[in-house]
Motif scaffolding. Structure first.
Motif, mmCIF file in Angstrom:
data_model
loop_
_atom_site.group_PDB
_atom_site.id
_atom_site.type_symbol
_atom_site.label_atom_id
_atom_site.label_comp_id
_atom_site.label_asym_id
_atom_site.label_seq_id
_atom_site.Cartn_x
_atom_site.Cartn_y
_atom_site.Cartn_z
ATOM 1 N N GLY A 27 0.850 -1.190 0.000
ATOM 2 C CA GLY A 27 0.000 0.000 0.000
ATOM 3 C C GLY A 27 0.885 1.239 0.000
ATOM 4 O O GLY A 27 2.004 1.221 -0.518
ATOM 5 N N ILE A 28 0.377 2.297 0.593
ATOM 6 C CA ILE A 28 1.151 3.540 0.716
ATOM 7 C C ILE A 28 1.346 3.831 2.200
ATOM 8 O O ILE A 28 0.383 3.848 2.972
ATOM 9 N N SER A 29 2.595 4.020 2.610
ATOM 10 C CA SER A 29 2.913 4.296 4.013
ATOM 11 C C SER A 29 3.553 5.673 4.128
ATOM 12 O O SER A 29 4.371 6.058 3.290
ATOM 13 N N ILE A 30 3.173 6.392 5.184
ATOM 14 C CA ILE A 30 3.721 7.728 5.420
ATOM 15 C C ILE A 30 4.623 7.699 6.642
ATOM 16 O O ILE A 30 4.249 7.160 7.686
ATOM 17 N N LEU A 31 5.813 8.261 6.512
ATOM 18 C CA LEU A 31 6.741 8.352 7.631
ATOM 19 C C LEU A 31 7.065 9.812 7.901
ATOM 20 O O LEU A 31 7.298 10.586 6.968
ATOM 21 N N ILE A 32 7.069 10.190 9.178
ATOM 22 C CA ILE A 32 7.414 11.554 9.580
ATOM 23 C C ILE A 32 8.711 11.463 10.388
ATOM 24 O O ILE A 32 8.794 10.698 11.345
ATOM 25 N N ALA A 33 9.718 12.229 9.996
ATOM 26 C CA ALA A 33 10.993 12.193 10.720
ATOM 27 C C ALA A 33 11.470 13.596 11.024
ATOM 28 O O ALA A 33 11.379 14.487 10.181
ATOM 29 N N ARG A 34 11.976 13.775 12.248
ATOM 30 C CA ARG A 34 12.496 15.094 12.636
ATOM 31 C C ARG A 34 13.834 14.937 13.348
ATOM 32 O O ARG A 34 13.982 14.128 14.249
ATOM 33 N N GLY A 35 14.818 15.738 12.928
ATOM 34 C CA GLY A 35 16.125 15.752 13.583
ATOM 35 C C GLY A 35 16.807 14.393 13.591
ATOM 36 O O GLY A 35 16.872 13.695 12.595
ATOM 37 N N ILE A 36 17.271 13.974 14.773
ATOM 38 C CA ILE A 36 17.984 12.710 14.924
ATOM 39 C C ILE A 36 17.042 11.519 14.710
ATOM 40 O O ILE A 36 17.493 10.382 14.515
ATOM 41 N N GLY A 37 15.731 11.778 14.691
ATOM 42 C CA GLY A 37 14.746 10.726 14.414
ATOM 43 C C GLY A 37 14.891 10.131 13.017
ATOM 44 O O GLY A 37 14.301 9.091 12.721
ATOM 45 N N GLN A 38 15.703 10.778 12.167
ATOM 46 C CA GLN A 38 15.982 10.226 10.842
ATOM 47 C C GLN A 38 16.625 8.842 10.960
ATOM 48 O O GLN A 38 16.364 7.955 10.143
ATOM 49 N N ALA A 39 17.472 8.651 11.981
ATOM 50 C CA ALA A 39 18.233 7.401 12.117
ATOM 51 C C ALA A 39 17.346 6.187 12.410
ATOM 52 O O ALA A 39 17.357 5.209 11.648
ATOM 53 N N PRO A 40 16.533 6.203 13.502
ATOM 54 C CA PRO A 40 15.692 5.031 13.759
ATOM 55 C C PRO A 40 14.572 4.834 12.743
ATOM 56 O O PRO A 40 13.935 3.782 12.711
ATOM 57 N N MET A 41 14.335 5.852 11.883
ATOM 58 C CA MET A 41 13.310 5.705 10.845
ATOM 59 C C MET A 41 13.762 4.749 9.739
ATOM 60 O O MET A 41 12.935 4.076 9.119
ATOM 61 N N ILE A 42 15.066 4.663 9.491
ATOM 62 C CA ILE A 42 15.576 3.904 8.335
ATOM 63 C C ILE A 42 15.200 2.419 8.361
ATOM 64 O O ILE A 42 14.725 1.890 7.354
ATOM 65 N N PRO A 43 15.382 1.693 9.486
ATOM 66 C CA PRO A 43 14.956 0.286 9.490
ATOM 67 C C PRO A 43 13.458 0.106 9.216
ATOM 68 O O PRO A 43 13.051 -0.861 8.574
ATOM 69 N N VAL A 44 12.647 1.068 9.686
ATOM 70 C CA VAL A 44 11.195 1.017 9.440
ATOM 71 C C VAL A 44 10.927 1.243 7.954
ATOM 72 O O VAL A 44 10.136 0.530 7.336
ATOM 73 N N THR A 49 6.525 4.471 -0.227
ATOM 74 C CA THR A 49 6.736 5.257 0.992
ATOM 75 C C THR A 49 6.825 6.758 0.700
ATOM 76 O O THR A 49 7.456 7.179 -0.263
ATOM 77 N N ILE A 50 6.159 7.524 1.563
ATOM 78 C CA ILE A 50 6.230 8.989 1.493
ATOM 79 C C ILE A 50 6.842 9.452 2.816
ATOM 80 O O ILE A 50 6.327 9.137 3.894
ATOM 81 N N VAL A 51 7.954 10.167 2.743
ATOM 82 C CA VAL A 51 8.641 10.620 3.951
ATOM 83 C C VAL A 51 8.480 12.135 4.110
ATOM 84 O O VAL A 51 8.887 12.908 3.236
ATOM 85 N N ILE A 52 7.859 12.533 5.217
ATOM 86 C CA ILE A 52 7.758 13.956 5.556
ATOM 87 C C ILE A 52 8.981 14.269 6.414
ATOM 88 O O ILE A 52 9.112 13.784 7.536
ATOM 89 N N MET A 53 9.896 15.046 5.871
ATOM 90 C CA MET A 53 11.198 15.252 6.512
ATOM 91 C C MET A 53 11.333 16.649 7.089
ATOM 92 O O MET A 53 11.108 17.644 6.414
ATOM 93 N N ASP A 54 11.683 16.692 8.377
ATOM 94 C CA ASP A 54 11.964 17.953 9.057
ATOM 95 C C ASP A 54 13.386 17.840 9.615
ATOM 96 O O ASP A 54 13.624 17.079 10.556
ATOM 97 N N SER A 55 14.314 18.553 9.034
ATOM 98 C CA SER A 55 15.713 18.450 9.477
ATOM 99 C C SER A 55 15.923 19.029 10.866
ATOM 100 O O SER A 55 16.991 18.874 11.458
ATOM 101 N N GLY A 56 14.909 19.698 11.409
ATOM 102 C CA GLY A 56 15.012 20.255 12.762
ATOM 103 C C GLY A 56 16.113 21.291 12.828
ATOM 104 O O GLY A 56 16.173 22.221 12.026
ATOM 105 N N ASN A 57 17.027 21.103 13.798
ATOM 106 C CA ASN A 57 18.131 22.048 13.956
ATOM 107 C C ASN A 57 19.316 21.727 13.047
ATOM 108 O O ASN A 57 20.327 22.401 13.091
ATOM 109 N N TYR A 58 19.195 20.657 12.247
ATOM 110 C CA TYR A 58 20.280 20.281 11.345
ATOM 111 C C TYR A 58 20.104 20.979 10.007
ATOM 112 O O TYR A 58 18.985 21.198 9.557
ATOM 113 N N LYS A 59 21.216 21.264 9.359
ATOM 114 C CA LYS A 59 21.150 21.953 8.074
ATOM 115 C C LYS A 59 20.726 21.019 6.949
ATOM 116 O O LYS A 59 20.161 21.434 5.960
#
Length: 231
Positions: A104-121, A132-142
């Motif tokens: 199907g279609i899965s949506i993932l939301i990741a913010r800051g360091i949360g990018q790392a544990p998102m990858i196995p999912v 997969t659709i990833v909503i990405m928020d780099s947070g305080n990272y450039k």
């Protein structure tokens, strides 16, 4: 084996581990405890596994430098030894929802360091035949440090500011409402600070299957203090 400084706050390290340990850390929610061998056991730090290579017996970990534990790990250089304890698997909540979401279609939301544990999912959902659709928020990272993995899983990336002043942004709410209406996703996974996970779940209600990272509850892992069993 390798250490890259992403910025002043994040390091990306690759470590060599026994084959059996690498093999047991491939599932979403996998994490280890690690520490600088020059420190005592009180310096054990829970770190989510970002990537595993069973062929090369390596783990790749993204570490945010915050307190004394992570800063002591940062003192390690390439070819140094590191103490690792594992495997542990409760780094994600809603593992059944992740496993049962297929084709199907899965949506993932990741913010800051949360990018790392998102990858196995992300990899699990991709292996299950999902788009997969990833909503990405780099947070305080450039910038993002997971670009390579996003490309490998053919993920559609939407950059969005997700969280501001303790609340979800209107931009995220509008985006989620629009995506749910158009794409009818089988899962929404949130990988960020605990408050972001709660707010997204509050916004969604019981309308859709949900999972999230469990960073705030990753503790001793031994069941001694009982915090890992908190419901």
């Amino acid at each position: 084996l390798k250490k890259d400084k992403i910025n002043n706050k994040v390091i990306l390290i690759t470590i060599l581990v026994p084959h059996q340990l690498a093999k047991s850390l491939t599932e979403p929610g996998s994490y280890i405890f690690m520490r600088n061998p020059k420190t005592t056991q009180y310096y054990d730090c829970p770190i989510s596994v970002m990537d595993v290579s069973i062929d090369e017996n390596t783990l790749t970990l993204a570490i945010e430098l915050k307190g004394i534990k992570t800063k002591m790990i940062d003192k390690l250089q390439e070819e140094d030894r590191v103490l690792v304890r594992g495997p542990y698997w409760n780094g994600d909540l809603g593992l059944k929802n992740i496993s049962s979401s297929k084709e199907g279609i899965s949506i993932l939301i990741a913010r800051g360091i949360g990018q790392a544990p998102m990858i196995p999912v992300l990899k699990k959902l991709y292996a299950n035949g999902n788009k997969t659709i990833v909503i990405m928020d780099s947070g305080n990272y450039k910038n993002m440090f997971v670009q390579k993995h996003l490309e490998m899983c053919n993920a559609t990336v939407i950059n969005c500011c997700t969280f501001k002043n303790g609340e979800l942004t209107e931009e995220l709410k509008s985006l989620l409402t629009d995506l749910i209406s158009k794409e009818k996703p089988n899962l929404i996974h949130c990988s960020g600070a605990d408050i972001l996970n709660y707010k997204v779940l509050e916004f969604l209600g019981d309308t859709i299957k949900f999972s999230c990272c469990n960073n705030a509850k990753m503790c001793c892992g031994e069941g001694v203090c009982g915090a890992c069993a908190t419901r």
